[in-house]
Design an enzyme around this catalytic site. Structure first.
Site, PDB file in Angstrom:
ATOM      1  N   LYS A 154       0.865  -1.186   0.000  1.00 59.57           N
ATOM      2  CA  LYS A 154       0.000   0.000   0.000  1.00 59.57           C
ATOM      3  C   LYS A 154       0.897   1.230   0.000  1.00 59.57           C
ATOM      4  CE  LYS A 154      -4.477  -1.110   1.982  1.00 59.57           C
ATOM      5  NZ  LYS A 154      -4.456  -2.436   1.389  1.00 59.57           N
ATOM      6  N   ASP A 167      -1.280  -1.930  -4.289  1.00 60.48           N
ATOM      7  CA  ASP A 167      -2.717  -1.945  -3.975  1.00 60.48           C
ATOM      8  C   ASP A 167      -3.365  -0.631  -4.389  1.00 60.48           C
ATOM      9  OD1 ASP A 167      -2.302  -4.365  -2.753  1.00 60.48           O
ATOM     10  OD2 ASP A 167      -2.825  -3.698  -0.732  1.00 60.48           O
ATOM     11  N   GLN A 188     -10.045  -0.974  -9.573  1.00 58.27           N
ATOM     12  CA  GLN A 188     -11.322  -1.373  -8.968  1.00 58.27           C
ATOM     13  C   GLN A 188     -12.490  -1.199  -9.947  1.00 58.27           C
ATOM     14  OE1 GLN A 188     -10.488   1.774  -6.382  1.00 58.27           O
ATOM     15  NE2 GLN A 188     -10.034   0.533  -4.577  1.00 58.27           N
ATOM     16  N   ARG A 242      -4.184  -6.099 -11.449  1.00 59.55           N
ATOM     17  CA  ARG A 242      -5.041  -6.948 -10.623  1.00 59.55           C
ATOM     18  C   ARG A 242      -6.400  -6.246 -10.555  1.00 59.55           C
ATOM     19  NH1 ARG A 242      -3.952  -6.019  -5.051  1.00 59.55           N
ATOM     20  NH2 ARG A 242      -2.253  -7.500  -5.032  1.00 59.55           N
ATOM     21  N   LYS A 251     -24.460  -4.391  -6.873  1.00 60.13           N
ATOM     22  CA  LYS A 251     -23.598  -5.538  -7.191  1.00 60.13           C
ATOM     23  C   LYS A 251     -23.670  -5.828  -8.685  1.00 60.13           C
ATOM     24  CE  LYS A 251     -23.036 -10.473  -6.208  1.00 60.13           C
ATOM     25  NZ  LYS A 251     -21.619 -10.534  -6.592  1.00 60.13           N
ATOM     26  N   ARG A 269     -13.111  -4.334   6.726  1.00 61.03           N
ATOM     27  CA  ARG A 269     -13.503  -4.339   5.302  1.00 61.03           C
ATOM     28  C   ARG A 269     -13.868  -5.749   4.844  1.00 61.03           C
ATOM     29  NH1 ARG A 269      -9.366  -0.233   4.841  1.00 61.03           N
ATOM     30  NH2 ARG A 269      -7.837  -1.659   3.971  1.00 61.03           N
TER      31      ARG A 269
END
Ligand SMILES: Cc1cc2nc3c(=O)[nH]c(=O)nc-3n(C[C@H](O)[C@H](O)[C@H](O)COP(=O)(O)OP(=O)(O)OC[C@H]3O[C@@H](n4cnc5c(N)ncnc54)[C@H](O)[C@@H]3O)c2cc1C
Length: 306
Positions: A95, A129, A158, A179, A196, A288
């Site tokens: 991170k 990350d 993301q 990733r 979702k 999380r």
């Protein structure tokens, strides 16, 4: 429930007090083999027999003194040596805010460049990350600089963020390693898909965009950072339709989650990597994980009682 758990993850008072309680320490064991790196390395050795490779991350974020970031960099350099000494196929994922990004971006870049160079000695990727959306642009610009000198670096993106489709087109010319995850933070509707269904639909579209890049000759490393096996299989079908093997991507899942599926996928010829977290600063990260599946709260309570 998800919002409450994510609020608890950010709450400073809880962050200081909850981890001291014995029952919280007991509950976190499901997602973390131990607080020290040796426990993480031991856990990775056990996965070897299943054909599952590993990835390590030391928990912690937003350090408040550059010396803390320096110490984290030294820790990871030593870890890379330990991984090599144990002959593990293991990578590390860092991170930026744990390496001092909030305080000194150039110093953080120097840390990651050293880590990537050490990882490159053994043909490994250094993963970065992605944190909350306030860091998205900065992290992508950072990755562009790191990738220019360290080709073996990879970045997490993301699928809940609206911007990610454009970010992928921006990064494709760099032959990136990406990733892809759904995203773990609470983000507003102006920046992120909220359902979702929308997050999943975008996930598949983004993975396909990256595979198309590979089909068209770019050197793309793709890690599917998800436990959503239905999506993984959908993406594998799309890869096959493009003439790409299922080894054209890697499945990356967390320690302690869907281990049965991790083993099954590895048996079926998928490349599977298990991300093992360790460290004392597990509280926000653990919250999380609970937020991702509120049923885990019941599980945690059962573990405390049992
Ligand atoms: C290797 C890896 C690296 C990651 N790195 C980042 C990062 O850098 N930045 C970031 O924002 N996020 C990161 N994440 C977290 C990610 O964004 C999601 O929050 C997390 O993976 C949960 O979403 P999912 O894709 O598994 O799908 P979901 O739709 O949440 O879940 C799919 C299915 O998987 C199972 N499942 C999912 N989560 C859990 C859980 N906690 N406990 C038990 N079962 C579960 C459930 O059965 C669920 O039905 C990472 C995740 C992984 C696997």
């Amino acid at each position: 429930m998800r919002r409450i758990l994510l609020w608890m993850a950010r709450n400073r008072w809880l962050r200081e007090h909850l981890p001291r309680l014995w029952f919280a320490r007991r509950a976190v064991r499901r997602f973390m083999p131990g607080e020290d790196s040796a426990s993480a390395l031991d856990a990775a050795e056990k996965f070897k027999a299943d054909g599952i490779t590993s990835e390590f991350t030391r928990l912690g974020e937003n350090v408040t003194a550059v010396e803390e970031g320096d110490a984290v960099a030294e820790h990871y350099l030593a870890l890379l040596d330990d991984i090599q000494a144990r002959r593990l196929d293991g990578e590390i994922s860092v991170k930026l805010t744990q390496l001092g990004y909030d305080l000194d971006v150039d110093r953080t870049l120097a840390h990651t460049a050293r880590l990537a160079a050490r990882a490159a000695e053994h043909g490994r990727t250094l993963w970065v990350d992605m944190e909350g959306s306030a860091y998205a642009e900065g992290t992508i610009a950072f990755y562009e600089r790191l990738k220019a000198t360290n080709p073996n670096s990879g970045l997490c993106l993301q699928s809940y963020l609206h911007r990610t489709a454009a970010d992928i087109q921006r990064l494709l010319p760099l032959d990136p390693a990406i990733r892809l995850v759904k995203g773990a933070y609470a983000e507003p509707a102006s920046l992120a898909y909220q359902t979702k269904h929308d997050v999943d639909t975008n996930y598949v579209a983004l993975a396909v965009a990256l595979l198309e890049g590979a089909r068209d000759g770019r050197k793309v490393g793709l890690g599917l950072g998800t436990h959503d096996v239905r999506l993984i299989e959908q993406i594998a079908e799309q890869a096959t339709a493009m003439g790409l093997p299922k080894t054209s991507f890697e499945v990356q899942m967390l320690y302690g989650i869907r281990m049965d599926e991790q083993r099954r996928l590895a048996r079926e010829g998928y490349l599977v990597r298990n991300l093992i977290a360790y460290g004392e600063a597990w509280y926000p990260w653990y919250m999380r994980r609970l937020a991702e599946r509120p049923a885990n709260v019941i599980f945690a309570l059962r573990q405390i009682i049992g």
